[in-house]
Design a protein around this motif. Sequence first.
Motif, PDB file in Angstrom:
ATOM      1  N   PHE A 293       0.826  -1.217   0.000  1.00  0.00           N
ATOM      2  CA  PHE A 293       0.000   0.000   0.000  1.00  0.00           C
ATOM      3  C   PHE A 293       0.859   1.266   0.000  1.00  0.00           C
ATOM      4  CE2 PHE A 293      -3.150   3.109   1.158  1.00  0.00           C
ATOM      5  CZ  PHE A 293      -4.204   2.722   0.356  1.00  0.00           C
ATOM      6  N   VAL A 294       2.030   1.178   0.624  1.00  0.00           N
ATOM      7  CA  VAL A 294       2.973   2.303   0.546  1.00  0.00           C
ATOM      8  C   VAL A 294       3.344   2.507  -0.930  1.00  0.00           C
ATOM      9  CG1 VAL A 294       5.273   3.128   1.188  1.00  0.00           C
ATOM     10  CG2 VAL A 294       3.871   1.911   2.884  1.00  0.00           C
ATOM     11  N   GLU A 295       3.637   1.391  -1.590  1.00  0.00           N
ATOM     12  CA  GLU A 295       3.991   1.452  -3.023  1.00  0.00           C
ATOM     13  C   GLU A 295       2.878   2.072  -3.851  1.00  0.00           C
ATOM     14  OE1 GLU A 295       4.951  -2.439  -4.541  1.00  0.00           O
ATOM     15  OE2 GLU A 295       6.840  -2.458  -3.407  1.00  0.00           O
ATOM     16  N   LYS A 296       1.641   1.652  -3.558  1.00  0.00           N
ATOM     17  CA  LYS A 296       0.502   2.181  -4.341  1.00  0.00           C
ATOM     18  C   LYS A 296       0.397   3.694  -4.189  1.00  0.00           C
ATOM     19  CE  LYS A 296      -2.452  -1.862  -4.538  1.00  0.00           C
ATOM     20  NZ  LYS A 296      -3.497  -2.599  -3.839  1.00  0.00           N
ATOM     21  N   GLN A 297       0.622   4.191  -2.981  1.00  0.00           N
ATOM     22  CA  GLN A 297       0.528   5.643  -2.766  1.00  0.00           C
ATOM     23  C   GLN A 297       1.573   6.367  -3.606  1.00  0.00           C
ATOM     24  OE1 GLN A 297       0.120   6.888   1.549  1.00  0.00           O
ATOM     25  NE2 GLN A 297       0.500   4.716   1.844  1.00  0.00           N
ATOM     26  N   LEU A 298       2.823   5.879  -3.554  1.00  0.00           N
ATOM     27  CA  LEU A 298       3.906   6.564  -4.272  1.00  0.00           C
ATOM     28  C   LEU A 298       3.694   6.486  -5.781  1.00  0.00           C
ATOM     29  CD1 LEU A 298       6.540   8.136  -4.212  1.00  0.00           C
ATOM     30  CD2 LEU A 298       7.789   5.993  -3.901  1.00  0.00           C
ATOM     31  N   LYS A 299       3.283   5.299  -6.256  1.00  0.00           N
ATOM     32  CA  LYS A 299       3.060   5.143  -7.702  1.00  0.00           C
ATOM     33  C   LYS A 299       1.913   6.041  -8.168  1.00  0.00           C
ATOM     34  CE  LYS A 299       4.989   0.557  -8.454  1.00  0.00           C
ATOM     35  NZ  LYS A 299       4.717  -0.882  -8.420  1.00  0.00           N
ATOM     36  N   ALA A 300       0.886   6.181  -7.345  1.00  0.00           N
ATOM     37  CA  ALA A 300      -0.251   7.044  -7.714  1.00  0.00           C
ATOM     38  C   ALA A 300       0.226   8.480  -7.925  1.00  0.00           C
ATOM     39  CB  ALA A 300      -1.326   6.997  -6.630  1.00  0.00           C
ATOM     40  N   LEU A 301       1.143   8.936  -7.078  1.00  0.00           N
ATOM     41  CA  LEU A 301       1.640  10.311  -7.203  1.00  0.00           C
ATOM     42  C   LEU A 301       2.497  10.472  -8.451  1.00  0.00           C
ATOM     43  CD1 LEU A 301       2.607  11.117  -3.494  1.00  0.00           C
ATOM     44  CD2 LEU A 301       0.449  11.554  -4.687  1.00  0.00           C
ATOM     45  N   ILE A 302       3.430   9.515  -8.626  1.00  0.00           N
ATOM     46  CA  ILE A 302       4.375   9.627  -9.751  1.00  0.00           C
ATOM     47  C   ILE A 302       3.648   9.571 -11.090  1.00  0.00           C
ATOM     48  CG2 ILE A 302       6.239   8.374 -10.925  1.00  0.00           C
ATOM     49  CD1 ILE A 302       7.399   7.796  -8.141  1.00  0.00           C
ATOM     50  N   GLU A 303       2.588   8.740 -11.136  1.00  0.00           N
ATOM     51  CA  GLU A 303       1.810   8.561 -12.362  1.00  0.00           C
ATOM     52  C   GLU A 303       1.143   9.869 -12.815  1.00  0.00           C
ATOM     53  OE1 GLU A 303      -0.457   4.728 -11.934  1.00  0.00           O
ATOM     54  OE2 GLU A 303      -2.073   6.160 -12.386  1.00  0.00           O
ATOM     55  N   ASP A 304       0.775  10.693 -11.863  1.00  0.00           N
ATOM     56  CA  ASP A 304      -0.076  11.838 -12.189  1.00  0.00           C
ATOM     57  C   ASP A 304       0.619  13.192 -12.102  1.00  0.00           C
ATOM     58  OD1 ASP A 304      -2.484  13.032 -12.911  1.00  0.00           O
ATOM     59  OD2 ASP A 304      -3.163  13.222 -10.847  1.00  0.00           O
ATOM     60  N   PHE A 305       1.603  13.320 -11.218  1.00  0.00           N
ATOM     61  CA  PHE A 305       2.160  14.646 -10.939  1.00  0.00           C
ATOM     62  C   PHE A 305       3.603  14.774 -11.417  1.00  0.00           C
ATOM     63  CE2 PHE A 305      -0.779  14.073  -7.166  1.00  0.00           C
ATOM     64  CZ  PHE A 305      -1.740  14.954  -7.614  1.00  0.00           C
ATOM     65  N   SER A 306       3.958  16.006 -11.724  1.00  0.00           N
ATOM     66  CA  SER A 306       5.355  16.288 -11.992  1.00  0.00           C
ATOM     67  C   SER A 306       5.946  16.805 -10.664  1.00  0.00           C
ATOM     68  CB  SER A 306       5.412  17.341 -13.109  1.00  0.00           C
ATOM     69  OG  SER A 306       6.712  17.784 -13.230  1.00  0.00           O
ATOM     70  N   ILE A 307       6.625  15.923  -9.963  1.00  0.00           N
ATOM     71  CA  ILE A 307       7.068  16.237  -8.590  1.00  0.00           C
ATOM     72  C   ILE A 307       8.454  16.875  -8.652  1.00  0.00           C
ATOM     73  CG2 ILE A 307       7.643  15.198  -6.346  1.00  0.00           C
ATOM     74  CD1 ILE A 307       5.656  12.904  -7.167  1.00  0.00           C
ATOM     75  N   SER A 308       8.621  18.014  -7.953  1.00  0.00           N
ATOM     76  CA  SER A 308       9.924  18.678  -8.083  1.00  0.00           C
ATOM     77  C   SER A 308      10.895  18.347  -6.947  1.00  0.00           C
ATOM     78  CB  SER A 308       9.776  20.181  -8.284  1.00  0.00           C
ATOM     79  OG  SER A 308       8.967  20.730  -7.306  1.00  0.00           O
ATOM     80  N   ALA A 309      10.438  17.774  -5.858  1.00  0.00           N
ATOM     81  CA  ALA A 309      11.355  17.273  -4.813  1.00  0.00           C
ATOM     82  C   ALA A 309      10.582  16.315  -3.905  1.00  0.00           C
ATOM     83  CB  ALA A 309      11.935  18.423  -3.989  1.00  0.00           C
ATOM     84  N   VAL A 310      11.312  15.325  -3.373  1.00  0.00           N
ATOM     85  CA  VAL A 310      10.720  14.345  -2.459  1.00  0.00           C
ATOM     86  C   VAL A 310      11.553  14.302  -1.192  1.00  0.00           C
ATOM     87  CG1 VAL A 310      10.088  11.904  -2.115  1.00  0.00           C
ATOM     88  CG2 VAL A 310      10.277  12.793  -4.409  1.00  0.00           C
ATOM     89  N   LYS A 311      10.882  14.159  -0.024  1.00  0.00           N
ATOM     90  CA  LYS A 311      11.648  13.886   1.203  1.00  0.00           C
ATOM     91  C   LYS A 311      11.158  12.603   1.822  1.00  0.00           C
ATOM     92  CE  LYS A 311      10.652  14.921   5.400  1.00  0.00           C
ATOM     93  NZ  LYS A 311      10.556  15.522   6.756  1.00  0.00           N
ATOM     94  N   THR A 312      12.065  11.930   2.541  1.00  0.00           N
ATOM     95  CA  THR A 312      11.635  10.794   3.353  1.00  0.00           C
ATOM     96  C   THR A 312      11.891  11.126   4.821  1.00  0.00           C
ATOM     97  OG1 THR A 312      13.788   9.673   3.249  1.00  0.00           O
ATOM     98  CG2 THR A 312      12.198   9.107   1.540  1.00  0.00           C
ATOM     99  N   GLY A 313      10.982  10.616   5.671  1.00  0.00           N
ATOM    100  CA  GLY A 313      11.140  10.742   7.119  1.00  0.00           C
ATOM    101  C   GLY A 313      11.114   9.349   7.722  1.00  0.00           C
TER     102      GLY A 313
END
Length: 274
Positions: A57-77
């Motif tokens: 489900f973590v994977e699904k969330q990240l893939k959903a974002l990458i599929e749709d948005f042009s992301i300019s930076a990512v952070k991990t906590g």
Amino acid sequence: MHIVTTIAGSDSGGGAGIQADLKTFQELKVFGTSVITALTAQNTLGVSDVLPIEVSFVEKQLKALIEDFSISAVKTGMLFSSEIIQSIAHILSEVNIPLIVDPVMIAKGGESLLQQEAIDAIRSYLLPLATIVTPNIPEAETLAGKKINSLADIKEAAHVLLQMGVQCVIIKGGHLADQYYAIDYVFFQDGRSFSMQSSRIATKNTHGTGCTFSAALTAFLGRGLPIEEAIEEAKKFIQLAITHDLSIGNGHGPTNHFAYQNYKDSCEVIIHET
Ligand SMILES: Nc1ncnc2c1ncn2[C@@H]1O[C@H](COP(=O)(O)OP(=O)(O)OP(=O)(O)O)[C@@H](O)[C@H]1O
Ligand SMILES: Cc1ncc(CO)c(N)n1
């Protein structure tokens, strides 16, 4: 509109984790998106429980974002497990997005936010992909496998981390014993390095300082600031957030994410070559 992403744990108390990140993104006028890796039952007194999210489900969330948005930076906590780290590293390795890794390990009250065996996964899978890693002193000691008692130790630990492939290491000095200053140390692959000094604020309200600092860094990088400027502005953001801290709850209260917009011209950060 610049879109940025946080991959982190939820802090029900609102001062750290996903909540701190999204508040920071909002204040810095970037569009915040999130991938939740774990839920914590948490307040200013501590973490009473952790519920990790299933890796798929973590994977699904990240893939959903990458599929749709042009992301300019990512952070991990907070990433919690080696499985989560490996899966998000795999997905991030296939895109080319600046990555800020805040290697969250333990909460202020001592509760574990990362399984012991996951430390190796941060070293092997995440740091080679990272633009910036932002350990505090205990996290730098753990990742580099050496004790830090001096500036020479900080430099050595940073070089061990640089050898793991990350482009820039920021060792945060919040945990150092300095009575007057909070000093963070910045090191780049090409040998450049500097320190950022601000006055140390005497407060117990430092919940989520690391999350907020790395979120501000992500927002500024996402907006396209050059890396040194993004680092300095993030230091100002956290300095002001701690200076104008919020007395919320009965323990370590959160910082004030609103402060930067109101006071940004009044904050002094001194840069020294190291
Ligand atoms: N009392 C303080 N006064 C001023 N700045 C501080 C203080 N404590 C921490 N900082 C700054 O806050 C930022 C975060 O550092 P810190 O070492 O507290 O991170 P952290 O331990 O990862 O935080 P956390 O795990 O609580 O989110 C750094 O820029 C550090 O210099
Ligand atoms: C969810 C979460 N992430 C990070 C930290 C470290 O501040 C915390 N206390 N909780």
